[in-house]
Structures are given as structure tokens and as C-alpha cells.
Design a protein around this motif. Structure first.
Motif, PDB file in Angstrom:
ATOM      1  N   ALA A 104      42.230 -12.832 -86.575  1.00 12.64           N
ATOM      2  CA  ALA A 104      42.488 -13.678 -87.751  1.00 12.64           C
ATOM      3  C   ALA A 104      43.026 -15.039 -87.340  1.00 12.64           C
ATOM      4  O   ALA A 104      44.046 -15.506 -87.849  1.00 12.64           O
ATOM      5  CB  ALA A 104      43.428 -12.985 -88.725  1.00 12.64           C
ATOM      6  N   GLU A 155      52.959  -6.710 -90.611  1.00 12.97           N
ATOM      7  CA  GLU A 155      52.496  -6.021 -91.823  1.00 12.97           C
ATOM      8  C   GLU A 155      52.267  -4.539 -91.557  1.00 12.97           C
ATOM      9  O   GLU A 155      52.608  -3.692 -92.384  1.00 12.97           O
ATOM     10  CB  GLU A 155      51.224  -6.679 -92.351  1.00 12.97           C
ATOM     11  N   ASP A 157      51.581 -11.677 -87.036  1.00 12.52           N
ATOM     12  CA  ASP A 157      51.708 -11.577 -88.495  1.00 12.52           C
ATOM     13  C   ASP A 157      51.150 -10.239 -88.977  1.00 12.52           C
ATOM     14  O   ASP A 157      51.769  -9.559 -89.803  1.00 12.52           O
ATOM     15  CB  ASP A 157      50.956 -12.727 -89.187  1.00 12.52           C
ATOM     16  N   PHE A 158      49.997  -9.862 -88.441  1.00 13.84           N
ATOM     17  CA  PHE A 158      49.404  -8.587 -88.856  1.00 13.84           C
ATOM     18  C   PHE A 158      50.217  -7.411 -88.315  1.00 13.84           C
ATOM     19  O   PHE A 158      50.411  -6.414 -89.012  1.00 13.84           O
ATOM     20  CB  PHE A 158      47.939  -8.492 -88.415  1.00 13.84           C
ATOM     21  N   HIS A 169      46.603 -14.650 -85.536  1.00 13.82           N
ATOM     22  CA  HIS A 169      47.686 -14.126 -86.366  1.00 13.82           C
ATOM     23  C   HIS A 169      48.021 -12.684 -85.993  1.00 13.82           C
ATOM     24  O   HIS A 169      48.341 -11.861 -86.853  1.00 13.82           O
ATOM     25  CB  HIS A 169      47.329 -14.232 -87.859  1.00 13.82           C
ATOM     26  N   SER A 226      39.660  -9.821 -90.465  1.00 16.21           N
ATOM     27  CA  SER A 226      40.447 -10.824 -91.182  1.00 16.21           C
ATOM     28  C   SER A 226      41.726 -10.181 -91.709  1.00 16.21           C
ATOM     29  O   SER A 226      41.820  -8.956 -91.820  1.00 16.21           O
ATOM     30  CB  SER A 226      39.640 -11.408 -92.353  1.00 16.21           C
ATOM     31  N   MET A 227      42.675 -11.014 -92.055  1.00 24.73           N
ATOM     32  CA  MET A 227      43.933 -10.507 -92.610  1.00 24.73           C
ATOM     33  C   MET A 227      43.676  -9.732 -93.901  1.00 24.73           C
ATOM     34  O   MET A 227      44.261  -8.675 -94.113  1.00 24.73           O
ATOM     35  CB  MET A 227      44.913 -11.652 -92.863  1.00 24.73           C
ATOM     36  N   ASN A 228      42.812 -10.263 -94.762  1.00 27.83           N
ATOM     37  CA  ASN A 228      42.536  -9.573 -96.031  1.00 27.83           C
ATOM     38  C   ASN A 228      41.906  -8.210 -95.795  1.00 27.83           C
ATOM     39  O   ASN A 228      42.293  -7.233 -96.435  1.00 27.83           O
ATOM     40  CB  ASN A 228      41.656 -10.431 -96.937  1.00 27.83           C
ATOM     41  N   ARG A 277      44.697  -5.895 -94.548  1.00 26.52           N
ATOM     42  CA  ARG A 277      45.594  -5.453 -95.632  1.00 26.52           C
ATOM     43  C   ARG A 277      44.939  -4.378 -96.491  1.00 26.52           C
ATOM     44  O   ARG A 277      45.581  -3.390 -96.855  1.00 26.52           O
ATOM     45  CB  ARG A 277      45.984  -6.653 -96.494  1.00 26.52           C
TER      46      ARG A 277
END
Length: 160
Positions: free
Chosen positions: A55, A65, A61-62, A58, A32-34, A37
């Protein structure tokens, strides 16, 4: 030679297929994104492999990051299974990946592994700690055999 630390951001299905094979290697999985991170805050990675469906799609997006938080990490965006994408879509995804600083987007489901992917992938596998086995050293032989099986399993899964 630098220590390799790999983050694999993927769906739980791919993670579950690799967890046992990679036990003991410097690889972390996030689904997952969380989780991703949190991992990026805790650990410095040399390589990050991000799945196409990570995710809930995504991936980019990741990837952004990762580029922001760990600019030295080599980032590969990968589609490893399912139906292959159309050539123009693969090209567009690769262009987008390159523009945000990734090694590229690799649709391995088409049965082709580009040289760029192989170079980075082999760099990761080559640096897993394979002990030199003295004659009769069962523990070293078992670990070498396990890492060989891991490399084989990663290649098999990458080819769909």
C-alpha cells in the motif's frame, strides 16, 4: 492443531507470482489498505505477512491495524526483494515492528533468513493440508507435489 489462515498483504507483483502456486490453500492476498481492512473484518487470520512496499509503503500502518483487530495473529513484516537495506535501517525497522507487537521486520533480500522468520514461516507451510497418499492415489500425489512446489516457490521468492 489449529487451522492456519494466512493473509499476505503485498504488491500485486508478488501476489501474482504466488496466486497459482497457492491455489486451494487457506491464503488470502490483499494489495491495498482498503482490501486489507475488508479482509480483517471478514476472516480471522492466524498469520499475516506484510510486504515492505505494501500500500505504497504503509507496512507499519497496516501492521498496527492487524494488531488492533486481530491481536492473536502472528504478524511478519517482510522485505523480500530488491536491494537490501543498511544494517542500521534494518535494525530500526525491526525494533519498530517488535514495539507494535509483530514477530519482527525481516529483510530477506540480504540472503539471510533469521531463525524467527524461519520458525513462523515453517509453521505456516507445515500446516497446509498435505494428504497422506495411498499407493496410486494420483490426486493426493498431485496435491502433495503442488504444495511442495509452493513451499519451494515461497522460499525462492523470499530470497529474492
Amino acid at each position: 492443531m489449529a487451522n492456519i489462515r494466512v493473509l499476505i498483504a503485498t504488491t500485486s507483483q508478488f501476489r501474482d507470482a504466488l496466486l497459482r502456486a497457492l491455489a486451494g490453500c487457506a491464503v488470502d492476498f490483499v494489495c491495498s489498505m482498503n482490501e486489507g481492512r475488508e479482509a480483517l473484518q471478514r476472516v480471522s487470520y492466524t498469520h499475516v505477512i506484510i510486504g515492505y512496499l505494501f500500500a505504497e509503503s504503509h507496512m507499519f500502518d497496516f501492521a498496527e491495524e492487524v494488531r488492533e483487530r486481530q491481536p492473536a495473529a502472528a504478524v511478519l513484516c517482510v522485505k523480500a526483494a530488491g536491494r537490501s537495506l543498511r544494517a542500521n535501517l534494518r535494525s530500526g525497522l525491526n525494533t519498530a515492528a517488535l514495539q507494535i507487537g509483530c514477530e519482527g521486520f525481516f529483510d530477506l533480500s540480504i540472503g539471510d533468513r533469521p531463525d524467527t522468520f524461519d520458525r513462523v514461516f515453517k509453521d505456516i507451510l507445515a500446516r497446509f493440508p498435505v494428504p497422506s497418499s495411498a499407493a496410486g492415489d494420483k490426486k493426493a500425489l498431485a496435491l502433495a507435489s503442488k504444495l511442495g512446489a509452493t513451499a519451494h516457490e515461497l522460499r525462492r521468492l523470499a530470497l529474492g
